[in-house]
Motif scaffolding. Sequence first.
Motif: not given
Length: 465
Positions: A373-390
């Motif tokens: 849905e956000q048209k992003i890759g794993p690198d951005i996804f895992f960084h943005a939500h590290r530890g369950g944040r955001n």
Amino acid sequence: MRAEPQPADYRPDTKITEIAQFLAGPVDAAQFPAHQLRFRNARWDKSVGLGDLTDDQWIAHFGKFEPLPDNLPKPLALRYHGHQFRTYNPEIGDGRGFLFAQMRDGDGRLLDCGTKGSGTTPYSRDGDGRLTLKGAVREILATEMLEALGVYTSKTFSVIETGEELWRNDEPSPTRSAAMVRLSHGHIRIGSFQRLMALEEDAALAQLVDYCLSAYPGPLPPQNAPGRDEPAVILLHQVTERLADLAASYMVAGFVHGVLNTDNINITGESFDYGPWRWLPQWEPQFTAAYFDQTGLYAFGRQPEAIRWNLGQLAISLRPLAESEPLIAAIERFGPLYGEAMMRRFCWRLGVEQRGEAADAALIGAAEQAMREQKIGPDIFFHAHRGGRNASGPLAYALAGYQPLESDDRYWSRETPVSMLIEEVESIWDAIAKNDDWEPLSAKISNMRELGRALGPPPHAAGHE
């Protein structure tokens, strides 16, 4: 090679000579007009007792290929067959590389120094046996990023520019040349077994199985597995566990190998041989790395299927040594093991503790939906939500109840993650090609190693020692 490398003494061990009479043949290295050291892996040279070599000694061994002390007196080019894009090819083998040396690390593991671009061999066919410097730089980038992301991968050990001009059809020519050395936990491929089966060399096939069980030990099959005491069956169970973890590690890393042929699948489960690789710019299962992969056989989302298919070819190759039933039982474990590895590795990279199969599977599904849905890759996804944040929406619901792992906040507070998309690869190479500027490469390696330290060691896979 899953933990931070530790210093060790130099311990040569040419175990490959036990089977060299049917697995390989001695060859001579090419004579190059120049030798300029461009990359030396200062993390891993100490792990095999070679950290004290001077640069001149390093070039003598890894550019001129003078034998290491008490090691192989001559390099060995390995023989193998393979399915290439599922077409069987008996006319392959080490065409521009060879096994140069073997040694033990501090944990007692047997490691190989294998080359790429070191000259022609009897298996070169129409090739020149050379490697472009760009190809060597790309392999540095691939192996460093994969290592940081917890993928069990070969290590780029050395790159020496060799002063020749090479002509290639798929990139601007002439281009610079290099000899590369990789440090690997073995070079025995599925194609090594395929060759012996095709030639009906059953005694040699059995000897290769015994060699692999001795050189690369792993756990015994489950108690209820049929034929669990038979060497060929034991090996297939171990390779199944390793390859299930490898497939999951590619998916969680967002990595597309590009050429998952049977001659490129190592029975240790270690990823190696990086040609047209890519990292996902956004979550797209149909994304391919190789321009010549017209059917998408090795597309990102088909990699588990491709690795499972290759595993089936290993089972077929072992058929002269075991009945079908126990071999089929071994490879049928791939699916469940892959699922377990996906959940284990996904939660590790996201920085949360696992909660159980149902919750973890739901989390992966919600994450894939969010990336699409956000048209992003794993690198951005895992960084943005590290530890369950955001998290918000379905992702927040899926993450409810997950506990964060301890994290290095210094890295995770970065605005953007370390990534390795094709545009950055080309930018790093342009600096070298146009200005002989190696600083962008060095800076990128430092950033990738920082990512690796922040993530820490990946979760254990049972098939690895």
